[in-house]
Motif scaffolding. Structure first.
Motif, PDB file in Angstrom:
ATOM      1  N   VAL A   1      25.664  42.480   5.052  1.00 16.76           N
ATOM      2  CA  VAL A   1      27.105  42.522   5.302  1.00 16.76           C
ATOM      3  C   VAL A   1      27.522  43.985   5.469  1.00 16.76           C
ATOM      4  O   VAL A   1      27.815  44.674   4.499  1.00 16.76           O
ATOM      5  N   ALA A   2      27.545  44.438   6.717  1.00 14.52           N
ATOM      6  CA  ALA A   2      27.695  45.871   6.981  1.00 14.52           C
ATOM      7  C   ALA A   2      28.980  46.462   6.419  1.00 14.52           C
ATOM      8  O   ALA A   2      29.042  47.651   6.114  1.00 14.52           O
ATOM      9  N   ILE A   3      29.988  45.633   6.247  1.00 16.67           N
ATOM     10  CA  ILE A   3      31.283  46.179   5.781  1.00 16.67           C
ATOM     11  C   ILE A   3      31.159  46.734   4.374  1.00 16.67           C
ATOM     12  O   ILE A   3      31.935  47.606   3.968  1.00 16.67           O
TER      13      ILE A   3
ATOM     14  N   LYS B   1      21.050  39.004   8.011  1.00 14.06           N
ATOM     15  CA  LYS B   1      21.809  40.207   8.348  1.00 14.06           C
ATOM     16  C   LYS B   1      22.631  40.678   7.161  1.00 14.06           C
ATOM     17  O   LYS B   1      23.372  39.888   6.571  1.00 14.06           O
TER      18      LYS B   1
ATOM     19  N   PHE C   1      37.077  44.716  -7.814  1.00 11.69           N
ATOM     20  CA  PHE C   1      36.600  43.588  -8.612  1.00 11.69           C
ATOM     21  C   PHE C   1      35.976  44.047  -9.927  1.00 11.69           C
ATOM     22  O   PHE C   1      36.155  43.402 -10.957  1.00 11.69           O
TER      23      PHE C   1
ATOM     24  N   ALA D   1      42.581  36.742  -5.311  1.00 10.27           N
ATOM     25  CA  ALA D   1      42.570  38.028  -6.003  1.00 10.27           C
ATOM     26  C   ALA D   1      43.982  38.565  -6.154  1.00 10.27           C
ATOM     27  O   ALA D   1      44.271  39.360  -7.041  1.00 10.27           O
TER      28      ALA D   1
ATOM     29  N   GLU E   1      27.839  40.071  16.070  1.00  9.28           N
ATOM     30  CA  GLU E   1      27.938  38.616  16.181  1.00  9.28           C
ATOM     31  C   GLU E   1      29.361  38.190  16.519  1.00  9.28           C
ATOM     32  O   GLU E   1      29.575  37.175  17.179  1.00  9.28           O
TER      33      GLU E   1
ATOM     34  N   GLY F   1      34.414  43.418  10.472  1.00 12.58           N
ATOM     35  CA  GLY F   1      33.855  44.643   9.901  1.00 12.58           C
ATOM     36  C   GLY F   1      32.401  44.467   9.518  1.00 12.58           C
ATOM     37  O   GLY F   1      31.602  45.390   9.611  1.00 12.58           O
ATOM     38  N   ALA F   2      32.070  43.243   9.055  1.00 10.36           N
ATOM     39  CA  ALA F   2      30.730  43.040   8.527  1.00 10.36           C
ATOM     40  C   ALA F   2      29.720  42.766   9.630  1.00 10.36           C
ATOM     41  O   ALA F   2      28.597  43.259   9.591  1.00 10.36           O
ATOM     42  N   PHE F   3      30.092  41.950  10.598  1.00 10.20           N
ATOM     43  CA  PHE F   3      29.132  41.543  11.628  1.00 10.20           C
ATOM     44  C   PHE F   3      29.729  41.768  13.016  1.00 10.20           C
ATOM     45  O   PHE F   3      29.985  40.814  13.753  1.00 10.20           O
TER      46      PHE F   3
ATOM     47  N   LEU G   1      30.710  50.390   4.282  1.00  7.76           N
ATOM     48  CA  LEU G   1      31.837  51.158   4.821  1.00  7.76           C
ATOM     49  C   LEU G   1      32.903  51.275   3.733  1.00  7.76           C
ATOM     50  O   LEU G   1      32.785  50.678   2.663  1.00  7.76           O
TER      51      LEU G   1
ATOM     52  N   PHE H   1      35.732  34.706   1.717  1.00 12.32           N
ATOM     53  CA  PHE H   1      36.518  35.936   1.628  1.00 12.32           C
ATOM     54  C   PHE H   1      38.003  35.635   1.795  1.00 12.32           C
ATOM     55  O   PHE H   1      38.846  36.140   1.055  1.00 12.32           O
TER      56      PHE H   1
ATOM     57  N   LEU I   1      30.858  32.663   4.595  1.00 14.77           N
ATOM     58  CA  LEU I   1      31.248  33.911   3.940  1.00 14.77           C
ATOM     59  C   LEU I   1      32.695  34.259   4.284  1.00 14.77           C
ATOM     60  O   LEU I   1      33.479  34.674   3.425  1.00 14.77           O
TER      61      LEU I   1
ATOM     62  N   ALA J   1      39.011  33.560  -1.588  1.00 18.38           N
ATOM     63  CA  ALA J   1      38.792  34.178  -2.894  1.00 18.38           C
ATOM     64  C   ALA J   1      39.351  35.593  -2.959  1.00 18.38           C
ATOM     65  O   ALA J   1      39.973  35.965  -3.950  1.00 18.38           O
ATOM     66  N   VAL J   2      39.112  36.378  -1.915  1.00 17.18           N
ATOM     67  CA  VAL J   2      39.522  37.780  -2.001  1.00 17.18           C
ATOM     68  C   VAL J   2      40.954  37.976  -1.527  1.00 17.18           C
ATOM     69  O   VAL J   2      41.776  38.568  -2.217  1.00 17.18           O
TER      70      VAL J   2
ATOM     71  N   ALA K   1      39.081  39.617   9.875  1.00 18.95           N
ATOM     72  CA  ALA K   1      38.911  41.075   9.876  1.00 18.95           C
ATOM     73  C   ALA K   1      37.680  41.463   9.074  1.00 18.95           C
ATOM     74  O   ALA K   1      36.941  42.381   9.445  1.00 18.95           O
ATOM     75  N   PHE K   2      37.450  40.736   7.959  1.00 23.27           N
ATOM     76  CA  PHE K   2      36.262  41.011   7.141  1.00 23.27           C
ATOM     77  C   PHE K   2      34.991  40.757   7.944  1.00 23.27           C
ATOM     78  O   PHE K   2      34.086  41.594   7.983  1.00 23.27           O
TER      79      PHE K   2
ATOM     80  N   TRP L   1      26.346  30.584   8.233  1.00 13.74           N
ATOM     81  CA  TRP L   1      26.494  31.197   6.913  1.00 13.74           C
ATOM     82  C   TRP L   1      27.544  32.307   6.954  1.00 13.74           C
ATOM     83  O   TRP L   1      28.211  32.584   5.958  1.00 13.74           O
TER      84      TRP L   1
END
Lengths: 209, 323
Positions: free
Chosen positions: A177-179, A175, A192, B114, B140, B135-137, A182, B106, B102, B109-110, B131-132, B98
């Motif tokens: 990473v849809a974000i 899948k 970055f 950062a 799920e 937004g991403a999945f 956006l 995030f 991720l 690291a972010v 929250a990441f 996975w």
């Protein structure tokens, strides 16, 4: 003094300064609105990049040619009229050549009129320099912007859609990473990459010292 | 009397507490053990895998970032471990591993490195990671696994989700009576994220933190009180108990909003912070598009923390009205 310093920059440096040293997106932080808005697909980046390049080049040439004729008090409106004319040309050309890309981003093409890179180059460079230097400046800045846009959109399209220019790079069952396609994804990527560019600049500064 | 040859001259503070960052992180992690254990009990082995994945990925990301930035190794101070654990506790138990990796990456690291590492992050790393992932999945992140020990094997949409999507009546159809619903919410026998369901065990963990003086009462009390007041005016007594026990409120109020880095320092500021979290949480739950608002409420309040600090500065003694 200022003029002498300007002349010392070689013609080649006038072009290459737009790549990294004065990269419009990552160092000057200009033109971020279209960058954030359309950088989710590489195809969009090509469309935007070409339109932008065309308008920047034409407006820089025109403005450096007529710089003596424009009264100082009304220079910004004059610049905008010149830029708007070329944006209209670019828009009509795109509508003819690549109608589906244009349909997706005509709003942002029209917004090139008030793009701060083009207006900024007109104000800071083309209105003060001769035609040749303005052309070189436009070429450098155009390539810098184009390359930046391409880089951001490649990262976002590959991570967010799993494709590059429509070709599937990442297998369907993973899948994406849809974000990343956006708005937050645009900010992450630009942030970055900006850090990376600053790192390159800092490293270079150390070497030259 | 003076055993050392040299007198050390330092600026204040001279009396230091024995409580180090490291110790603090491990106490908080221990306080989360009951809730994590309940999560594993209710959702099965899969939940343990999610927790392990988040912790491992947080630790690896911490190691990677400290090596990359050539900073002293902070992997052992427990902060990355805690971030991973907190992140896992607010994820659905069926999330692909996975994605957990991720999210952990995030978070560390972010949202932490950062910004400059521990102590410099603006947002709570665990919540930013969540929250990441949200937004991403989105799909799920909102598919809740059936409870392992659920009597009838009903698909376990969270009570908040049921209330939002299908209304009060269907909520009551699943849980026959108010008292049954409240009991299930209290022990945590409902659908939801791994560690957020069991209000009782989270309160126990929160009390441990209060007792160990890792957190003060200000943020949890003002947060929970605000939610209680708003839910009373919108839903009566049922509203109070339902909104207090469901969703991530307890874990949010005790473990997330009280993060010392991202919340105000003064007690006045903490009260404002907690109240703001409460208002935003209820606003999202009642009027927003999401069933649950704790995560976004705390993240939003994190972003105004510097402003709160500025207006709740304690007056310096003798420095006049504006001191």
């Amino acid at each position: 003094m200022d003029k002498e310093e300007k002349k010392n920059i070689g013609y080649l440096a006038e072009v290459t300064k737009g790549f990294i040293k004065e990269n419009p997106i990552f160092i000057l932080c200009l033109g971020l609105c279209p960058t954030l808005a359309i950088s989710n697909l590489v195809e969009n980046a090509f469309g935007m990049g070409f339109a932008f390049f065309f308008v920047l080049l034409c407006s820089n040439i025109t403005i450096s040619l007529v710089q003596k004729l424009i009264p100082d008090e009304v220079r910004i409106p004059c610049f905008i009229v010149i830029i708007a004319a070329f944006v209209t040309v670019a828009g009509l050309l795109m509508q003819w050549l690549i109608p589906d890309v244009y349909a997706r981003m005509n709003l942002y093409i029209n917004l090139i009129v008030v793009n701060c890179i083009i207006l900024g180059r007109a104000e800071a460079f083309a209105s003060k320099n001769n035609v040749l230097r303005s052309i070189l400046d436009a070429v450098g800045m155009g390539i810098g912007f184009f390359a930046g846009l391409l880089l951001i959109s490649a990262i976002r399209e590959i991570t967010g859609f799993g494709t590059f220019l429509g070709f599937r790079l990442i297998p369907q069952h993973i899948k994406p990473v849809a974000i990343m396609i956006l708005a937050p994804g645009a900010f992450f990527t630009i942030g970055f990459l900006m850090a990376l560019f600053n790192l390159i600049r800092m490293k270079k500064g150390k070497v030259s010292k | 009397m003076l055993k050392d040859k040299h007198l050390t001259v330092t600026v204040s503070p001279h009396i230091k507490t024995a409580l180090s960052t490291e110790k603090m992180m491990w106490i908080v992690s221990c306080a989360l053990i009951p809730a994590s254990a309940a999560g594993i009990y209710f959702f099965g082995f899969r939940a343990a895998l999610v927790i392990a994945a988040c912790i491992v990925s947080s630790l690896l990301s911490e190691l990677f970032c400290t090596l990359l930035m050539k900073k002293p190794a902070t992997i052992k101070d427990g902060s990355a471990f805690l971030t991973g654990l907190l992140l896992a506790l607010c994820l659905p138990p069926g999330l692909p591993l996975w994605m957990c990796f991720l999210g952990g990456f995030f978070a560390i690291a972010v949202s932490k490195f950062a910004f400059g590492g521990l102590g410099f992050n603006i947002f709570n790393p665990a919540l930013a990671g969540r929250a990441f992932l949200m937004g991403a999945f989105a799909k799920e992140m909102t598919s809740w696994k059936t409870l392992r020990v659920f009597p009838d094997g009903i698909t376990a949409a969270t009570p908040l989700n049921l209330l939002k999507e299908q209304g009060y009546d269907s909520l009551m159809k699943v849980y026959d009576s108010h008292s049954y619903l409240f009991k299930e919410l209290f022990i945590g026998h409902v659908g939801g994220s791994i560690g957020e369901t069991s209000a009782a065990l989270l309160i126990i963990g929160g009390l441990i933190l209060l007792f160990a003086r890792i957190i003060t009462w200000h943020i949890p009390v003002s947060y929970i009180l605000t939610v209680a007041i708003i839910s009373y005016f919108t839903g009566g007594t049922f509203g109070i108990i339902f909104h207090l026990l469901s969703g991530g409120l307890m874990i949010g109020a005790f473990f997330m909003a009280t993060d010392p880095v991202t919340s105000p320092l003064t007690s006045k500021g903490q009260l404002v912070f907690g109240a703001g979290c409460g208002i935003l949480t209820m606003l999202i739950r009642l009027r927003g598009g999401y069933p649950e608002g704790v995560c976004y409420a705390i993240l939003l309040m994190n972003s105004v923390t510097p402003l709160i600090e500025r207006y709740s500065k304690t007056r310096i003694f003798g420095a006049g009205k504006n001191g």
